[in-house]
Design a protein around this motif. Structure first.
Motif, PDB file in Angstrom:
ATOM      1  N   ALA A  78       0.931  -1.249   0.120  1.00  0.00           N
ATOM      2  CA  ALA A  78       0.034  -0.030   0.036  1.00  0.00           C
ATOM      3  C   ALA A  78       0.722   1.221  -0.077  1.00  0.00           C
ATOM      4  CB  ALA A  78      -0.899   0.067   0.916  1.00  0.00           C
ATOM      5  N   TYR A  79       1.909   1.271   0.834  1.00  0.00           N
ATOM      6  CA  TYR A  79       3.041   2.300   0.886  1.00  0.00           C
ATOM      7  C   TYR A  79       3.339   2.880  -0.653  1.00  0.00           C
ATOM      8  CZ  TYR A  79       3.742   2.530   5.860  1.00  0.00           C
ATOM      9  OH  TYR A  79       3.560   2.921   7.138  1.00  0.00           O
ATOM     10  N   LEU A 133       1.632   2.434  -3.343  1.00  0.00           N
ATOM     11  CA  LEU A 133       0.825   2.641  -4.518  1.00  0.00           C
ATOM     12  C   LEU A 133       0.763   4.265  -4.873  1.00  0.00           C
ATOM     13  CD1 LEU A 133      -2.519   1.191  -2.930  1.00  0.00           C
ATOM     14  CD2 LEU A 133      -1.401   0.258  -4.782  1.00  0.00           C
ATOM     15  N   LYS A 191       0.090   8.078  -6.271  1.00  0.00           N
ATOM     16  CA  LYS A 191      -0.769   9.195  -5.562  1.00  0.00           C
ATOM     17  C   LYS A 191      -0.917  10.383  -6.430  1.00  0.00           C
ATOM     18  CE  LYS A 191       2.252  10.103  -1.861  1.00  0.00           C
ATOM     19  NZ  LYS A 191       2.422  10.646  -0.497  1.00  0.00           N
ATOM     20  N   GLU A 241      -6.441   8.065  -7.547  1.00  0.00           N
ATOM     21  CA  GLU A 241      -5.296   7.385  -6.926  1.00  0.00           C
ATOM     22  C   GLU A 241      -5.159   7.606  -5.580  1.00  0.00           C
ATOM     23  OE1 GLU A 241      -2.285   6.674 -11.082  1.00  0.00           O
ATOM     24  OE2 GLU A 241      -1.626   8.361  -9.615  1.00  0.00           O
ATOM     25  N   LYS A 242      -5.263   8.988  -5.343  1.00  0.00           N
ATOM     26  CA  LYS A 242      -4.577   9.414  -4.078  1.00  0.00           C
ATOM     27  C   LYS A 242      -5.873   8.847  -2.957  1.00  0.00           C
ATOM     28  CE  LYS A 242      -3.253  13.504  -1.298  1.00  0.00           C
ATOM     29  NZ  LYS A 242      -4.170  12.914  -0.168  1.00  0.00           N
ATOM     30  N   LYS A 297      -5.518   4.967  -2.728  1.00  0.00           N
ATOM     31  CA  LYS A 297      -4.174   4.714  -1.688  1.00  0.00           C
ATOM     32  C   LYS A 297      -4.814   4.957  -0.490  1.00  0.00           C
ATOM     33  CE  LYS A 297       0.449   5.564  -0.908  1.00  0.00           C
ATOM     34  NZ  LYS A 297       1.670   6.046  -1.308  1.00  0.00           N
ATOM     35  N   MET A 330      -4.664   1.932   2.126  1.00  0.00           N
ATOM     36  CA  MET A 330      -3.771   2.069   3.454  1.00  0.00           C
ATOM     37  C   MET A 330      -4.627   1.914   4.731  1.00  0.00           C
ATOM     38  SD  MET A 330      -0.399   2.973   3.040  1.00  0.00           S
ATOM     39  CE  MET A 330      -0.370   3.917   4.759  1.00  0.00           C
TER      40      MET A 330
END
Lengths: 206, 206
Positions: free
Chosen positions: A88-89, A91, A93, A98-99, A102, A106
């Motif tokens: 996840a870190y 991914l 953004k 996308e943000k 994520k 997360m």
């Protein structure tokens, strides 16, 4: 991972591989601590001098074996739940979409990753209870091992708590984060104190 | 013994077999603690953000690997020196000659058996020094692992000390016993405090 040799486990732990990490290491230290308690129980078993506590010792040994196995399974479980967090870190953004994605992934990964150290803490708490009994009922010839055992279990309790705080700090859902922190804080406050008292009681017998 | 799987090691530790015991368990917990520190070092290596500490990290990692290996060897060494002590306990003491011989063998076995935990303490002290540097120079993303690492190493230090006191208590040569106790007391006082300060410095960064 727990089927690897101790030497290999230490080497992988020392590497930059994402797992095992602090949570898994805490669970292993907890299992070592409980195993020392079990050793004292096993050395007490069948000894005439301790005839009146044989039934209690048998109950303690059964519970201790279960806790050791559960803690070793939590070494694996901690690795399982860290993998998605580790991904996840990474991914992207760049865009808003996308943000948002994520953030969602997360949050879910952080929930999972903080659940396992809570389980480790709960098992460590049970281990401390068994050491309390062993400090009273275990054979005097191995009493120093109850001291070392409860010390290691206490370290597992604190070590696991660090792995909770580092995850909850990043959670967006602050209510959920604070609930988990509260649970960890309560266990820490009550049972580090209990472990210290057991340790002092052991030292007093030296 | 250290080539056995973690699960097997825990099972043998839990059994009534004389080894491994509290000393060996302490050395293993120390190695786990140092390995967590190494993990933080390895995660710092090659990172632009930490460009100015790369040389220091490389030195730390080299020393840490040596300490991990030495602590794992001390798991074995502790078992080696406990065997003669375990046998000495069983020697007959019916006649005066037997009693004198048992005293002599016991004294020698106690000296050997208390030497290894002193070595474990000395290695743990060095591990605490490396964690102090890692708390300052290690990557922030894994700072909780320096906290857990220094905590485990501190537990190894205290755990080993218990295995010294339980042996020196039985020594006839009180001068030698008090010399060893003094050395252990000094390391305990100075370095549990140092470890606590490193732990607090890590917590303050959360």
């Amino acid at each position: 991972m727990i089927e690897k040799s101790c030497v290999e486990f230490i080497d992988i732990l020392a590497s930059k591989e994402p797992v095992p990490g602090g949570g898994g290491a805490s669970a292993l230290v907890g299992a070592i601590g409980m195993a020392l308690g079990s050793m004292v129980g096993n050395l007490t078993l069948g000894k005439k001098k301790y005839a009146d506590v044989q039934d209690d010792i048998e109950v303690i040994l059964k519970k201790a074996k279960t806790l050791q196995d559960e803690l070793m399974q939590l070494v694996l479980k901690d690795a399982e739940v860290f993998e998605p967090l580790s991904k996840a870190y990474g991914l992207p953004k760049e865009t808003d979409a996308e943000k948002a994605e994520k953030d969602r992934v997360m949050e879910e990964a952080l929930r999972l990753a903080s659940g396992v150290p809570i389980d480790i803490m709960e098992k460590a708490v049970e281990c401390i209870g068994l050491h309390e009994e062993l400090a009273q009922k275990g054979t005097r010839i191995a009493i120093s091992d109850v001291g070392a055992g409860v010390l290691f279990v206490k370290s597992a309790l604190i070590g696991a708590s660090l792995n909770i705080y580092i995850n909850t700090k990043l959670m967006k859902d602050r209510e959920h984060a604070e609930n988990i922190n509260k649970r960890a804080n309560e266990m820490l406050a009550k049972y580090t104190k209990a472990a210290d008292e057991i340790f002092e009681a052991v030292l007093a017998q030296f």
